[in-house]
Write a protein that holds these residues in place. Sequence first.
Motif, PDB file in Angstrom:
ATOM      1  N   LEU A  10       0.681  -0.991   0.151  1.00 13.91           N
ATOM      2  CA  LEU A  10       0.128   0.099  -0.113  1.00 13.91           C
ATOM      3  C   LEU A  10       0.754   1.279   0.169  1.00 13.91           C
ATOM      4  CD1 LEU A  10      -2.321  -0.975   2.656  1.00 13.91           C
ATOM      5  CD2 LEU A  10      -2.823  -1.162   0.495  1.00 13.91           C
ATOM      6  N   ARG A  11       0.623   2.393  -0.825  1.00 14.73           N
ATOM      7  CA  ARG A  11       1.214   3.622  -0.829  1.00 14.73           C
ATOM      8  C   ARG A  11       0.685   4.306   0.252  1.00 14.73           C
ATOM      9  NH1 ARG A  11       3.964   4.618  -5.705  1.00 14.73           N
ATOM     10  NH2 ARG A  11       4.765   6.080  -4.319  1.00 14.73           N
ATOM     11  N   LEU A  12       1.444   5.315   0.599  1.00 16.26           N
ATOM     12  CA  LEU A  12       1.173   6.238   1.406  1.00 16.26           C
ATOM     13  C   LEU A  12      -0.398   6.905   1.893  1.00 16.26           C
ATOM     14  CD1 LEU A  12       2.136   7.988   4.120  1.00 16.26           C
ATOM     15  CD2 LEU A  12       2.753   9.693   2.486  1.00 16.26           C
ATOM     16  N   ALA A  13      -0.804   7.295   0.613  1.00 16.46           N
ATOM     17  CA  ALA A  13      -2.155   7.746   0.483  1.00 16.46           C
ATOM     18  C   ALA A  13      -3.146   6.649   1.052  1.00 16.46           C
ATOM     19  CB  ALA A  13      -2.721   8.313  -0.700  1.00 16.46           C
ATOM     20  N   ALA A  14      -3.025   5.451   0.436  1.00 19.17           N
ATOM     21  CA  ALA A  14      -3.995   4.363   0.987  1.00 19.17           C
ATOM     22  C   ALA A  14      -3.730   4.041   2.373  1.00 19.17           C
ATOM     23  CB  ALA A  14      -3.537   3.102   0.162  1.00 19.17           C
ATOM     24  N   VAL A  15      -2.739   4.090   3.070  1.00 20.42           N
ATOM     25  CA  VAL A  15      -2.418   3.769   4.223  1.00 20.42           C
ATOM     26  C   VAL A  15      -2.993   4.859   5.470  1.00 20.42           C
ATOM     27  CG1 VAL A  15      -0.689   3.584   6.246  1.00 20.42           C
ATOM     28  CG2 VAL A  15      -0.453   2.413   3.983  1.00 20.42           C
ATOM     29  N   LEU A  16      -2.889   6.134   4.760  1.00 17.44           N
ATOM     30  CA  LEU A  16      -3.456   7.338   5.680  1.00 17.44           C
ATOM     31  C   LEU A  16      -4.982   7.159   5.653  1.00 17.44           C
ATOM     32  CD1 LEU A  16      -1.297  10.145   4.514  1.00 17.44           C
ATOM     33  CD2 LEU A  16      -1.256   8.744   6.706  1.00 17.44           C
ATOM     34  N   ASP A  17      -5.552   6.693   4.391  1.00 18.52           N
ATOM     35  CA  ASP A  17      -7.006   6.703   4.269  1.00 18.52           C
ATOM     36  C   ASP A  17      -7.447   5.424   5.036  1.00 18.52           C
ATOM     37  OD1 ASP A  17      -9.551   7.120   3.089  1.00 18.52           O
ATOM     38  OD2 ASP A  17      -9.222   5.228   1.739  1.00 18.52           O
ATOM     39  N   ARG A  18      -6.910   4.377   4.956  1.00 18.01           N
ATOM     40  CA  ARG A  18      -7.210   3.141   5.636  1.00 18.01           C
ATOM     41  C   ARG A  18      -7.220   3.379   7.319  1.00 18.01           C
ATOM     42  NH1 ARG A  18      -5.995  -2.908   3.088  1.00 18.01           N
ATOM     43  NH2 ARG A  18      -6.623  -2.156   1.104  1.00 18.01           N
ATOM     44  N   THR A  19      -6.149   4.132   7.692  1.00 17.15           N
ATOM     45  CA  THR A  19      -5.986   4.243   9.185  1.00 17.15           C
ATOM     46  C   THR A  19      -6.681   5.532   9.796  1.00 17.15           C
ATOM     47  OG1 THR A  19      -3.894   5.315   8.904  1.00 17.15           O
ATOM     48  CG2 THR A  19      -3.722   2.896   9.110  1.00 17.15           C
ATOM     49  N   GLY A  20      -6.722   6.405   8.782  1.00 17.38           N
ATOM     50  CA  GLY A  20      -7.576   7.655   9.660  1.00 17.38           C
ATOM     51  C   GLY A  20      -6.297   8.711  10.135  1.00 17.38           C
ATOM     52  N   LEU A  21      -5.002   8.234  10.261  1.00 19.34           N
ATOM     53  CA  LEU A  21      -3.988   8.755  10.668  1.00 19.34           C
ATOM     54  C   LEU A  21      -3.535  10.104  10.004  1.00 19.34           C
ATOM     55  CD1 LEU A  21      -1.859   5.983  11.826  1.00 19.34           C
ATOM     56  CD2 LEU A  21      -3.192   7.212  13.341  1.00 19.34           C
ATOM     57  N   SER A  22      -3.160  10.815  10.445  1.00 19.29           N
ATOM     58  CA  SER A  22      -2.210  12.174   9.990  1.00 19.29           C
ATOM     59  C   SER A  22      -1.075  11.629   9.261  1.00 19.29           C
ATOM     60  CB  SER A  22      -2.006  13.492  10.424  1.00 19.29           C
ATOM     61  OG  SER A  22      -1.190  13.198  11.469  1.00 19.29           O
ATOM     62  N   ARG A  23      -0.397  12.310   8.409  1.00 14.55           N
ATOM     63  CA  ARG A  23       1.076  11.780   7.973  1.00 14.55           C
ATOM     64  C   ARG A  23       2.072  12.131   8.990  1.00 14.55           C
ATOM     65  NH1 ARG A  23       3.807  13.141   2.074  1.00 14.55           N
ATOM     66  NH2 ARG A  23       5.929  12.699   2.621  1.00 14.55           N
ATOM     67  N   ALA A  24       1.986  12.996   9.741  1.00 16.06           N
ATOM     68  CA  ALA A  24       2.939  13.465  10.901  1.00 16.06           C
ATOM     69  C   ALA A  24       2.690  12.162  12.046  1.00 16.06           C
ATOM     70  CB  ALA A  24       2.673  14.686  11.535  1.00 16.06           C
ATOM     71  N   LYS A  29       4.493   7.316  14.942  1.00 14.48           N
ATOM     72  CA  LYS A  29       4.305   5.952  15.333  1.00 14.48           C
ATOM     73  C   LYS A  29       5.301   5.014  14.617  1.00 14.48           C
ATOM     74  CE  LYS A  29      -0.662   6.172  16.504  1.00 14.48           C
ATOM     75  NZ  LYS A  29      -0.466   5.476  17.672  1.00 14.48           N
ATOM     76  N   ILE A  30       5.698   5.349  13.379  1.00 16.64           N
ATOM     77  CA  ILE A  30       6.771   4.110  12.991  1.00 16.64           C
ATOM     78  C   ILE A  30       8.174   4.421  13.631  1.00 16.64           C
ATOM     79  CG2 ILE A  30       8.233   3.990  10.924  1.00 16.64           C
ATOM     80  CD1 ILE A  30       5.891   4.723   9.131  1.00 16.64           C
ATOM     81  N   HIS A  31       8.311   5.536  14.058  1.00 17.70           N
ATOM     82  CA  HIS A  31       9.763   5.898  14.769  1.00 17.70           C
ATOM     83  C   HIS A  31       9.520   5.341  16.256  1.00 17.70           C
ATOM     84  CE1 HIS A  31      13.260   8.099  16.037  1.00 17.70           C
ATOM     85  NE2 HIS A  31      12.803   8.497  17.160  1.00 17.70           N
ATOM     86  N   ALA A  32       8.295   5.358  16.831  1.00 20.52           N
ATOM     87  CA  ALA A  32       8.208   4.960  18.230  1.00 20.52           C
ATOM     88  C   ALA A  32       7.917   3.481  18.299  1.00 20.52           C
ATOM     89  CB  ALA A  32       6.764   5.447  18.802  1.00 20.52           C
ATOM     90  N   GLY A  33       7.808   2.907  16.963  1.00 25.40           N
ATOM     91  CA  GLY A  33       7.796   1.196  16.901  1.00 25.40           C
ATOM     92  C   GLY A  33       6.345   0.765  17.094  1.00 25.40           C
TER      93      GLY A  33
END
Length: 71
Positions: A10-24, A29-33
């Motif tokens: 999944l590309r970024l736009a699809a991940v943001l759409d599915r999760t409802g998270l903002s890009r930041a 969350k990735i950095h925090a694990g």
Amino acid sequence: MASQNPDRFLRLAAVLDRTGLSRATLYRKIHAGTFPQQVKLAERCCGWRESAVEQWLLNPMHYSASDAPIH
């Protein structure tokens, strides 16, 4: 014999759409694990395994990238 669907990326736009998270928030969350790491697909292209995102969606409050299966 059951055929198994291959894991999609999944590309970024699809991940943001599915999760409802903002890009930041996603990158924080990735950095925090607490969200799956992205996979480098090409020199200037990355994506997330659909199965990893689905696993996160099952339990986003207690997800840990260290518990994720290695592909």
